[in-house]
Design a protein around this motif. Sequence first.
Motif, PDB file in Angstrom:
ATOM      1  N   ALA A 159       0.833  -1.210   0.000  1.00 28.52           N
ATOM      2  CA  ALA A 159       0.000   0.000   0.000  1.00 28.52           C
ATOM      3  C   ALA A 159       0.860   1.250   0.000  1.00 28.52           C
ATOM      4  CB  ALA A 159      -0.912   0.002   1.225  1.00 28.52           C
ATOM      5  N   LEU A 173       0.959   5.276   1.405  1.00 24.13           N
ATOM      6  CA  LEU A 173       0.354   6.221   2.334  1.00 24.13           C
ATOM      7  C   LEU A 173       0.999   7.580   2.082  1.00 24.13           C
ATOM      8  CD1 LEU A 173      -1.667   6.412   4.620  1.00 24.13           C
ATOM      9  CD2 LEU A 173       0.219   6.144   6.225  1.00 24.13           C
ATOM     10  N   SER A 183      -4.779   7.918   1.686  1.00 23.51           N
ATOM     11  CA  SER A 183      -4.326   6.791   0.866  1.00 23.51           C
ATOM     12  C   SER A 183      -4.402   7.169  -0.615  1.00 23.51           C
ATOM     13  CB  SER A 183      -5.168   5.546   1.155  1.00 23.51           C
ATOM     14  OG  SER A 183      -6.518   5.805   0.869  1.00 23.51           O
ATOM     15  N   SER A 203      -2.686   2.794  -6.163  1.00 23.34           N
ATOM     16  CA  SER A 203      -3.504   3.795  -5.510  1.00 23.34           C
ATOM     17  C   SER A 203      -3.906   4.804  -6.582  1.00 23.34           C
ATOM     18  CB  SER A 203      -2.721   4.447  -4.374  1.00 23.34           C
ATOM     19  OG  SER A 203      -3.511   5.419  -3.750  1.00 23.34           O
ATOM     20  N   SER A 247      -6.092   2.659   4.581  1.00 25.98           N
ATOM     21  CA  SER A 247      -4.841   3.416   4.548  1.00 25.98           C
ATOM     22  C   SER A 247      -3.639   2.533   4.863  1.00 25.98           C
ATOM     23  CB  SER A 247      -4.903   4.615   5.502  1.00 25.98           C
ATOM     24  OG  SER A 247      -4.952   4.160   6.833  1.00 25.98           O
ATOM     25  N   GLY A 253      -3.448  -0.478   3.751  1.00 25.72           N
ATOM     26  CA  GLY A 253      -3.279  -1.369   2.610  1.00 25.72           C
ATOM     27  C   GLY A 253      -3.842  -2.763   2.820  1.00 25.72           C
TER      28      GLY A 253
END
Length: 348
Positions: free
Chosen positions: A143, A145, A157, A226, A264, A266
């Motif tokens: 993920a 951030l 995110s 993202s 946020s 992931g």
Amino acid sequence: MRRGSIFQLVGLGVVFGAGAAAVALLVPWLPDPASEQADRIDFLFWFVTVICIAIFALVAAVIVYAVLKFRAGPDDDADGPPVHGHTGLEIVWTAVPAVLVTAISILSAVILTQNERVPRASAGAAPDPLRPLVVDVVAQQFAWLFKYPGYDNATSSTLRLPVNKTVKLRLTSLDVIHSFWVPEFSQKQDAVPGLITRLVITPKRLGTYPVICTELCGLGHALMRSQSEVMTTSKFRQWAASQNQGAGGGGAAGGPSGKALFVSNGCDGCHTFKPAGSTGTVGPDLDQLRTEAARANKPLGPFIRESIVDPDAYVEPGFQKGIMPGTFRTLPAAQIDALVKFLSGSQR
Ligand code: CUA
């Protein structure tokens, strides 16, 4: 060389040049640039492409002409006539590429320097978090951030950027090497644990663009995506202000919701979980947590907590140890509580 041969050579060159130009122009190879830096890189691409098309047309024309014109007869076994070389031609075909390659190097160096430049705030001006806007990019399996130190460390995110403002990204990673890429911004930069790397972007078009990880970083690499949303400056200020209110006056009830934390951090990149609308398949299906807790022979709440802070304590059949990163144990206790509550709250 006879005039007819020159006409034939030029004709072949035009045909191959037009063909290559059509392939370059008619196929949408690259997305429309959406930042000033991407514009410059786009210009450099076209500069190199035009040179390549010209050289391709010349070489292809000469090869095809030679194949057609100097073809040996079916029963011709003789050696060709001895040729001594041509000093003039050799000088030309060494000098021209040298000039072209030097031009490409100089242009590339100029553009790379321009693309790393951050406009400095003018001396004496009132401090403005938008000059330049700094965003800390934290990558982790799997993920992204984004933190805004100029706005009380508001986090998101989604990479929110105001249009026509230069932003300086400071990238780092919590685990392995990732790489930040927005195709419309044309640039890539590695996110490396223990290092801070930089990337400068000046978005010039409103819109939403994908943020993609381009460094193989584990099983969920392909899902490590993202969005980057380029918005008007007033909308951006509004969003930043609403973030600050949430962080400042929230008290015990404040802080991000379990669902926001799920996204946020992931979790949604790897796990299927209906309440969060996620469909990842890298890790176990979190809609089945009750069954999984029963299999692990543990009560639901403690099982969820243990699975977050010590993922290898129990591994669901069909999955492997070491896939889920152990970094979540460093989350603030309140956030882990919120995640446990969110995950256990919707189990049947
Ligand atoms: Cu992160 Cu690939």
